[in-house]
Design a protein around this motif. Structure first.
Motif, PDB file in Angstrom:
ATOM      1  N   VAL A  15       6.275   8.301  -1.212  1.00 12.68           N
ATOM      2  CA  VAL A  15       5.604   7.324  -0.368  1.00 12.68           C
ATOM      3  C   VAL A  15       4.740   7.987   0.705  1.00 12.68           C
ATOM      4  O   VAL A  15       3.650   7.483   1.018  1.00 12.68           O
ATOM      5  CB  VAL A  15       6.643   6.366   0.267  1.00 12.68           C
ATOM      6  N   CYS A  19       0.969   6.890   1.945  1.00 11.42           N
ATOM      7  CA  CYS A  19       0.658   6.419   3.303  1.00 11.42           C
ATOM      8  C   CYS A  19      -0.540   7.174   3.877  1.00 11.42           C
ATOM      9  O   CYS A  19      -1.426   6.570   4.495  1.00 11.42           O
ATOM     10  CB  CYS A  19       1.877   6.576   4.211  1.00 11.42           C
ATOM     11  N   ILE A  89       1.180  -4.465   2.693  1.00  7.80           N
ATOM     12  CA  ILE A  89       2.401  -4.978   3.329  1.00  7.80           C
ATOM     13  C   ILE A  89       3.386  -5.450   2.273  1.00  7.80           C
ATOM     14  O   ILE A  89       4.585  -5.174   2.359  1.00  7.80           O
ATOM     15  CB  ILE A  89       2.055  -6.094   4.335  1.00  7.80           C
ATOM     16  N   ALA A  92       4.882  -2.467   0.513  1.00  9.61           N
ATOM     17  CA  ALA A  92       5.753  -1.710   1.417  1.00  9.61           C
ATOM     18  C   ALA A  92       7.050  -2.448   1.731  1.00  9.61           C
ATOM     19  O   ALA A  92       8.059  -1.820   2.082  1.00  9.61           O
ATOM     20  CB  ALA A  92       5.010  -1.399   2.715  1.00  9.61           C
ATOM     21  N   TYR A  95      10.736  -1.381   0.714  1.00  7.30           N
ATOM     22  CA  TYR A  95      11.267  -0.142   1.280  1.00  7.30           C
ATOM     23  C   TYR A  95      12.049  -0.392   2.573  1.00  7.30           C
ATOM     24  O   TYR A  95      12.797   0.469   3.020  1.00  7.30           O
ATOM     25  CB  TYR A  95      10.134   0.854   1.567  1.00  7.30           C
ATOM     26  N   VAL A  96      11.863  -1.556   3.160  1.00  7.13           N
ATOM     27  CA  VAL A  96      12.455  -1.866   4.462  1.00  7.13           C
ATOM     28  C   VAL A  96      13.734  -2.679   4.275  1.00  7.13           C
ATOM     29  O   VAL A  96      13.717  -3.749   3.655  1.00  7.13           O
ATOM     30  CB  VAL A  96      11.450  -2.645   5.342  1.00  7.13           C
ATOM     31  N   ILE A 104      11.069  -2.106  12.251  1.00  4.30           N
ATOM     32  CA  ILE A 104       9.772  -1.912  11.591  1.00  4.30           C
ATOM     33  C   ILE A 104       8.678  -2.647  12.361  1.00  4.30           C
ATOM     34  O   ILE A 104       7.539  -2.166  12.435  1.00  4.30           O
ATOM     35  CB  ILE A 104       9.806  -2.301  10.090  1.00  4.30           C
ATOM     36  N   LEU A 153       5.040   2.681   7.971  1.00  2.45           N
ATOM     37  CA  LEU A 153       5.947   2.889   6.830  1.00  2.45           C
ATOM     38  C   LEU A 153       6.417   4.337   6.774  1.00  2.45           C
ATOM     39  O   LEU A 153       7.608   4.598   6.552  1.00  2.45           O
ATOM     40  CB  LEU A 153       5.272   2.493   5.520  1.00  2.45           C
ATOM     41  N   TYR A 156       8.977   4.895   9.512  1.00  5.03           N
ATOM     42  CA  TYR A 156      10.234   4.220   9.174  1.00  5.03           C
ATOM     43  C   TYR A 156      11.057   5.061   8.193  1.00  5.03           C
ATOM     44  O   TYR A 156      12.254   5.260   8.386  1.00  5.03           O
ATOM     45  CB  TYR A 156       9.952   2.833   8.606  1.00  5.03           C
ATOM     46  N   LEU A 157      10.419   5.551   7.149  1.00  2.00           N
ATOM     47  CA  LEU A 157      11.147   6.348   6.152  1.00  2.00           C
ATOM     48  C   LEU A 157      11.581   7.691   6.714  1.00  2.00           C
ATOM     49  O   LEU A 157      12.674   8.181   6.398  1.00  2.00           O
ATOM     50  CB  LEU A 157      10.314   6.519   4.893  1.00  2.00           C
TER      51      LEU A 157
END
Length: 165
Positions: A15, A19, A89, A92, A95-96, A104, A153, A156-157
């Motif tokens: 990912v 990004c 969005i 993505a 993944y959240v 996020i 994103l 976050y990861l």
């Protein structure tokens, strides 16, 4: 964080480059390509079964993609966001982890502020000459949201890999 560190580590190598690419293409062409969002979604579809703790979590995350795609289409239809932003969005969303929604959103707010200020400073100074042909320099009030979306994103990861459950 609700995302597991293991899940974040599974996704991060695939990912993170996407990004960066989304940020680059939105800055340079004011476009988030369909191919990129399809690959982002496919990474989840393929890697997700290995990264998710259970099948039902995996399926709920796929449902998040569908829900956000419908919402994004509606927001694009009323002119609230670009189509590429809406598709990113949606791609993505799986993944959240849902309990991390507030996190996020905070990451997105911080990323948006940082990206906007940085872009406007670069656009108004000699930094613009480092990439003189980027489309985002001459868009008036329009802003390349892919820069902020990709950053949020990725952060976050990264946080999930370092501090996840």
């Amino acid at each position: 964080m609700a995302i597991t560190a293991s899940s974040a580590w599974w996704f991060l190598p695939f990912v993170l480059p996407l990004c960066f690419y989304v940020a680059f293409t939105d800055l340079s062409r004011m476009k988030i390509t369909n191919q990129t969002v399809i690959v982002l979604a496919l990474v989840f579809v393929v890697i997700g079964p290995f990264a998710m703790p259970s099948l039902d979590v995996y399926l709920w995350r796929l449902a998040q993609l569908a829900i956000m795609l419908i919402l994004g289409i509606l927001l694009n239809g009323i002119g609230a966001m670009g189509a590429g932003d809406a598709k990113f969005i949606a791609a993505a969303a799986p993944y959240v982890a849902l309990p991390d929604l507030r996190l996020i959103m905070a990451l997105l707010a911080a990323s948006l502020l940082a990206a906007f200020v940085t872009h406007r400073i670069a656009r108004a100074t000699g930094l613009r000459n480092l990439a003189p042909h980027w489309a985002s320099w001459d868009q008036g009030k329009k802003f390349p949201m892919g820069l902020a979306l990709g950053m949020a994103l990725a952060l976050y990861l990264i946080l999930g890999a370092l501090k996840g459950a």
